[in-house]
Motif scaffolding. Structure first.
Motif, PDB file in Angstrom:
ATOM      1  N   GLN A  15      -6.592 -19.753 -12.497  1.00  0.00           N
ATOM      2  CA  GLN A  15      -7.502 -18.880 -11.664  1.00  0.00           C
ATOM      3  C   GLN A  15      -8.835 -18.696 -12.103  1.00  0.00           C
ATOM      4  N   GLN A  16      -9.867 -18.231 -11.347  1.00  0.00           N
ATOM      5  CA  GLN A  16     -11.085 -18.415 -11.648  1.00  0.00           C
ATOM      6  C   GLN A  16     -11.395 -17.052 -12.791  1.00  0.00           C
ATOM      7  N   ILE A  64     -12.760 -14.409 -15.115  1.00  0.00           N
ATOM      8  CA  ILE A  64     -13.397 -12.996 -14.969  1.00  0.00           C
ATOM      9  C   ILE A  64     -14.935 -13.373 -15.898  1.00  0.00           C
ATOM     10  N   ASP A  65     -16.196 -12.991 -15.327  1.00  0.00           N
ATOM     11  CA  ASP A  65     -17.430 -13.114 -15.697  1.00  0.00           C
ATOM     12  C   ASP A  65     -17.683 -12.029 -16.544  1.00  0.00           C
ATOM     13  N   TYR A 108     -11.783 -15.937 -19.139  1.00  0.00           N
ATOM     14  CA  TYR A 108     -13.236 -15.473 -18.785  1.00  0.00           C
ATOM     15  C   TYR A 108     -14.225 -16.291 -19.265  1.00  0.00           C
ATOM     16  N   VAL A 162     -17.322  -9.081 -13.802  1.00  0.00           N
ATOM     17  CA  VAL A 162     -17.070  -9.397 -12.322  1.00  0.00           C
ATOM     18  C   VAL A 162     -15.863 -10.186 -12.334  1.00  0.00           C
ATOM     19  N   ASP A 163     -14.961  -9.512 -11.683  1.00  0.00           N
ATOM     20  CA  ASP A 163     -13.504 -10.395 -11.318  1.00  0.00           C
ATOM     21  C   ASP A 163     -13.460 -10.733  -9.981  1.00  0.00           C
ATOM     22  N   HIS A 164     -13.594 -11.942  -9.887  1.00  0.00           N
ATOM     23  CA  HIS A 164     -13.526 -12.914  -8.410  1.00  0.00           C
ATOM     24  C   HIS A 164     -12.333 -12.570  -7.777  1.00  0.00           C
ATOM     25  N   ASP A 165     -10.981 -12.120  -8.400  1.00  0.00           N
ATOM     26  CA  ASP A 165      -9.778 -11.961  -7.662  1.00  0.00           C
ATOM     27  C   ASP A 165      -9.679 -10.565  -7.838  1.00  0.00           C
ATOM     28  N   GLN A 185     -10.712 -10.007  -3.285  1.00  0.00           N
ATOM     29  CA  GLN A 185     -12.187  -9.977  -3.018  1.00  0.00           C
ATOM     30  C   GLN A 185     -12.668  -9.594  -4.178  1.00  0.00           C
ATOM     31  N   PRO A 186     -13.995 -10.122  -4.690  1.00  0.00           N
ATOM     32  CA  PRO A 186     -14.571  -9.891  -6.123  1.00  0.00           C
ATOM     33  C   PRO A 186     -14.882  -8.392  -6.208  1.00  0.00           C
ATOM     34  N   SER A 214     -16.896  -5.821  -9.086  1.00  0.00           N
ATOM     35  CA  SER A 214     -17.683  -5.721 -10.294  1.00  0.00           C
ATOM     36  C   SER A 214     -17.557  -4.099 -11.074  1.00  0.00           C
TER      37      SER A 214
END
Length: 235
Positions: free
Chosen positions: A6-7, A9-10, A33, A63-66, A71-72, A74
């Motif tokens: 999974q993408q 988390i920023d 992350y 910022v959670d892209h999932d 949907q993203p 923040s």
């Protein structure tokens, strides 16, 4: 950091107690992350791109892209981030209302008291350009009172809300700095036992190493750094 398809988390982060709360939760949950350093001593927290996700110009933020519905999303404020990640993963945050209240009240105890008061203790004992005896005594004593509250809470339970939770993750990063707060951990044996147990967790140890090379990279006695950290007014 944990690997996953999974993408990531920023995480907008600097290695301070508030930043550590979030790396601890991410490591405990095994969530991938990506670190985005926010050098608070150089004013990164005032950059427009950061303010767009953290309008209070404080880290951490994510910022959670999932996010919800895929949907993203923040999230700013460390307590809100911990709650969000707890709901997202179903971990370290009770799923029933009674258990969640237990966690929430101690999470907010940290957010409203144990963090801000200890932060003021750090400021007046270590960072203030002049020693103000009244302020030092005021905040050191309040810090001592809060440790007493925590010590009593831990007298008959392993962790603050019974089971290990986001409340422990919020409190421990501040408690680990007891020496610079003018406290003696031996005066609080239940806190000492609890803190050792939390700090021995492998995920916590990994989390505290994130960005460790940056900690201390700013000269906190530098007037320019102090102006950024302590001299801001409304913009």
């Amino acid at each position: 950091m944990a690997a996953s398809a999974q993408q990531p988390i920023d995480l907008y982060y600097w290695p301070t107690p508030n930043g550590w709360k979030i790396t601890i939760m991410l490591e405990e949950c095994g969530l991938p992350y990506a670190i985005h350093p926010v050098n608070i001593g150089k004013g990164d927290q005032f950059k427009p791109e950061f303010l767009s996700i953290s309008p209070n110009n404080k880290m951490p933020a994510i910022v959670d892209h999932d996010g919800p519905d895929g949907q993203p999303i923040s999230v700013f404020e460390s307590g809100a981030i911990l709650q969000y990640l707890g709901r997202k993963t179903g971990r370290f945050y009770s799923q029933d209302e009674r258990g969640r209240v237990e966690v929430d009240q101690w999470l907010f105890w940290q957010m409203g008291g144990f963090g801000p008061m200890l932060g003021q203790t750090h400021h007046f004992r270590i960072y203030a350009p002049e020693q103000v005896p009244y302020a030092i005594e005021r905040y050191t004593n309040e810090t001592n009172r809060l440790y007493g509250v925590l010590n009593k809470r831990l007298a008959d339970r392993e962790f603050v809300a019974g089971e290990y939770s986001i409340a422990d993750m919020a409190i421990a990063p501040w408690a680990k700095l007891w020496e610079r707060q003018g406290q003696n951990i031996e005066d609080f044996p239940h806190v000492k036992r609890w803190l050792a147990a939390v700090l021995e967790r492998p995920a916590v140890q990994r989390a505290l190493e994130v960005g460790a090379e940056d900690r201390g990279s700013n000269d906190m006695k530098d007037p320019a750094v102090q102006a950024i950290l302590f001299g801001q007014k409304a913009r």
